[in-house]
Scaffold this motif. Structure first.
Motif, mmCIF file in Angstrom:
data_model
loop_
_atom_site.group_PDB
_atom_site.id
_atom_site.type_symbol
_atom_site.label_atom_id
_atom_site.label_comp_id
_atom_site.label_asym_id
_atom_site.label_seq_id
_atom_site.Cartn_x
_atom_site.Cartn_y
_atom_site.Cartn_z
ATOM 1 N N LEU A 149 -98.844 15.046 -5.248
ATOM 2 C CA LEU A 149 -97.947 14.006 -5.730
ATOM 3 C C LEU A 149 -98.714 12.815 -6.314
ATOM 4 C CD1 LEU A 149 -94.904 13.336 -5.799
ATOM 5 C CD2 LEU A 149 -95.191 12.256 -3.567
ATOM 6 N N HIS A 150 -99.885 12.541 -5.746
ATOM 7 C CA HIS A 150 -100.715 11.405 -6.185
ATOM 8 C C HIS A 150 -102.084 11.918 -6.651
ATOM 9 C CE1 HIS A 150 -97.771 8.577 -4.679
ATOM 10 N NE2 HIS A 150 -97.710 9.295 -3.574
ATOM 11 N N VAL A 151 -102.098 12.559 -7.766
ATOM 12 C CA VAL A 151 -103.315 13.139 -8.336
ATOM 13 C C VAL A 151 -104.224 12.017 -8.844
ATOM 14 C CG1 VAL A 151 -104.205 14.684 -10.121
ATOM 15 C CG2 VAL A 151 -102.044 15.197 -8.994
ATOM 16 N N GLY A 152 -105.521 12.187 -8.668
ATOM 17 C CA GLY A 152 -106.485 11.220 -9.183
ATOM 18 C C GLY A 152 -106.720 10.035 -8.280
ATOM 19 N N GLN A 153 -106.313 10.136 -7.034
ATOM 20 C CA GLN A 153 -106.509 9.050 -6.086
ATOM 21 C C GLN A 153 -107.993 8.952 -5.719
ATOM 22 O OE1 GLN A 153 -104.170 9.781 -2.593
ATOM 23 N NE2 GLN A 153 -103.789 7.632 -2.221
ATOM 24 N N ALA A 154 -108.532 7.751 -5.688
ATOM 25 C CA ALA A 154 -109.936 7.543 -5.305
ATOM 26 C C ALA A 154 -110.131 7.965 -3.850
ATOM 27 C CB ALA A 154 -110.314 6.083 -5.495
ATOM 28 N N TRP A 155 -111.361 8.299 -3.476
ATOM 29 C CA TRP A 155 -111.632 8.827 -2.136
ATOM 30 C C TRP A 155 -111.255 7.831 -1.050
ATOM 31 C CZ3 TRP A 155 -114.842 6.647 1.454
ATOM 32 C CH2 TRP A 155 -115.717 5.663 0.989
ATOM 33 N N LEU A 156 -111.518 6.528 -1.255
ATOM 34 C CA LEU A 156 -111.195 5.540 -0.229
ATOM 35 C C LEU A 156 -109.684 5.365 -0.100
ATOM 36 C CD1 LEU A 156 -112.061 3.513 1.884
ATOM 37 C CD2 LEU A 156 -112.323 1.807 0.075
ATOM 38 N N SER A 157 -109.005 5.350 -1.209
ATOM 39 C CA SER A 157 -107.549 5.248 -1.185
ATOM 40 C C SER A 157 -106.940 6.450 -0.466
ATOM 41 C CB SER A 157 -107.006 5.146 -2.610
ATOM 42 O OG SER A 157 -105.608 5.141 -2.615
ATOM 43 N N ARG A 158 -107.453 7.640 -0.728
ATOM 44 C CA ARG A 158 -106.959 8.848 -0.056
ATOM 45 C C ARG A 158 -107.261 8.791 1.440
ATOM 46 N NH1 ARG A 158 -108.865 12.389 -3.238
ATOM 47 N NH2 ARG A 158 -110.864 12.679 -2.205
ATOM 48 N N LYS A 159 -108.450 8.325 1.793
ATOM 49 C CA LYS A 159 -108.834 8.228 3.201
ATOM 50 C C LYS A 159 -107.930 7.251 3.954
ATOM 51 C CE LYS A 159 -112.931 7.497 5.999
ATOM 52 N NZ LYS A 159 -114.164 8.242 6.078
ATOM 53 N N LEU A 160 -107.670 6.082 3.353
ATOM 54 C CA LEU A 160 -106.788 5.099 3.981
ATOM 55 C C LEU A 160 -105.344 5.598 4.022
ATOM 56 C CD1 LEU A 160 -108.210 1.763 2.530
ATOM 57 C CD2 LEU A 160 -108.401 2.600 4.880
ATOM 58 N N SER A 161 -104.916 6.263 2.974
ATOM 59 C CA SER A 161 -103.549 6.794 2.948
ATOM 60 C C SER A 161 -103.343 7.836 4.044
ATOM 61 C CB SER A 161 -103.248 7.410 1.582
ATOM 62 O OG SER A 161 -103.270 6.430 0.577
ATOM 63 N N ARG A 162 -104.327 8.670 4.262
ATOM 64 C CA ARG A 162 -104.236 9.650 5.349
ATOM 65 C C ARG A 162 -104.184 8.948 6.704
ATOM 66 N NH1 ARG A 162 -108.198 14.745 3.929
ATOM 67 N NH2 ARG A 162 -106.889 15.618 2.285
ATOM 68 N N LEU A 163 -104.942 7.850 6.841
ATOM 69 C CA LEU A 163 -104.879 7.068 8.076
ATOM 70 C C LEU A 163 -103.480 6.520 8.281
ATOM 71 C CD1 LEU A 163 -106.146 5.596 10.531
ATOM 72 C CD2 LEU A 163 -106.708 3.738 8.950
ATOM 73 N N TYR A 164 -102.847 6.009 7.230
ATOM 74 C CA TYR A 164 -101.488 5.486 7.337
ATOM 75 C C TYR A 164 -100.507 6.589 7.724
ATOM 76 C CZ TYR A 164 -103.627 1.608 4.824
ATOM 77 O OH TYR A 164 -104.447 0.593 4.442
#
Length: 190
Positions: free
Chosen positions: A39-54
């Protein structure tokens, strides 16, 4: 330096150890990760890491009222709602537009989970949100070591007497408000 702070090493509190081990540093591939990344293609690694934490925090807390004080509201909302489908996520873009945080938060009796991104007005938004916390509430402050505003807000959080246990993950900080637990700051290799 941070190796001694990984996977809950040295943490004596069973609650804090469990939270670090099974929420913060959980590496299990959850059911929604693939669909959310699609759904959110191209997300930076830090953004993806924080999003998974959320996502994991939402899954753990099962919050009813979630407030986002910052940008990337759609990504945050999608990950939080995937963790708890009954969550109501409200985006308070007042950080960008400025002003009247107390008036905009007056409708919410309790904030269960909130995210603060360092930008102009984040300190005022944090102070306004403090009036709506309960013992089970958790706040996340991003950029606590990477931006001046984030460092200033994190220092204010650490000085505040209403703050309970905090987790310093370098990229963000997690604030808990349960005063029954001994106040302590845990440094976690995230």
């Amino acid at each position: 330096m941070r190796c001694r702070h990984s996977r809950g090493f040295g943490v004596q509190s069973p609650w804090a150890y469990s939270f670090i081990r099974y929420v913060i540093n959980e590496h299990y591939p959850y059911y929604a990760y693939k669909s959310l990344e699609g759904l959110h293609v191209g997300q930076a690694w830090l953004s993806r890491k924080l999003s998974r934490l959320y996502f994991r925090m939402s899954n753990h807390l099962q919050p009813r009222c979630v407030v986002n004080f910052g940008r990337r509201a759609d990504v945050f909302s999608d990950y939080v709602k995937a963790g708890c489908r009954s969550s109501s996520v409200i985006s308070m873009d007042s950080l960008v537009n400025g002003g009247a945080h107390e008036d905009r938060l007056a409708d919410f009796p309790l904030i269960d989970f909130a995210r603060f991104e360092p930008c102009a007005g984040c300190k005022e938004a944090y102070r306004a949100a403090l009036a709506r916390v309960g013992a089970g509430s958790m706040f996340v402050v991003e950029g606590i070591h990477t931006s001046r505003l984030g460092r200033e807000l994190w220092a204010e959080v650490m000085r505040d007497g209403r703050t309970g246990i905090t987790f310093d993950l370098f990229y963000c900080g997690i604030v808990c408000f349960d005063k029954k637990r001994y106040r302590q700051n845990y440094i976690v290799n995230f």
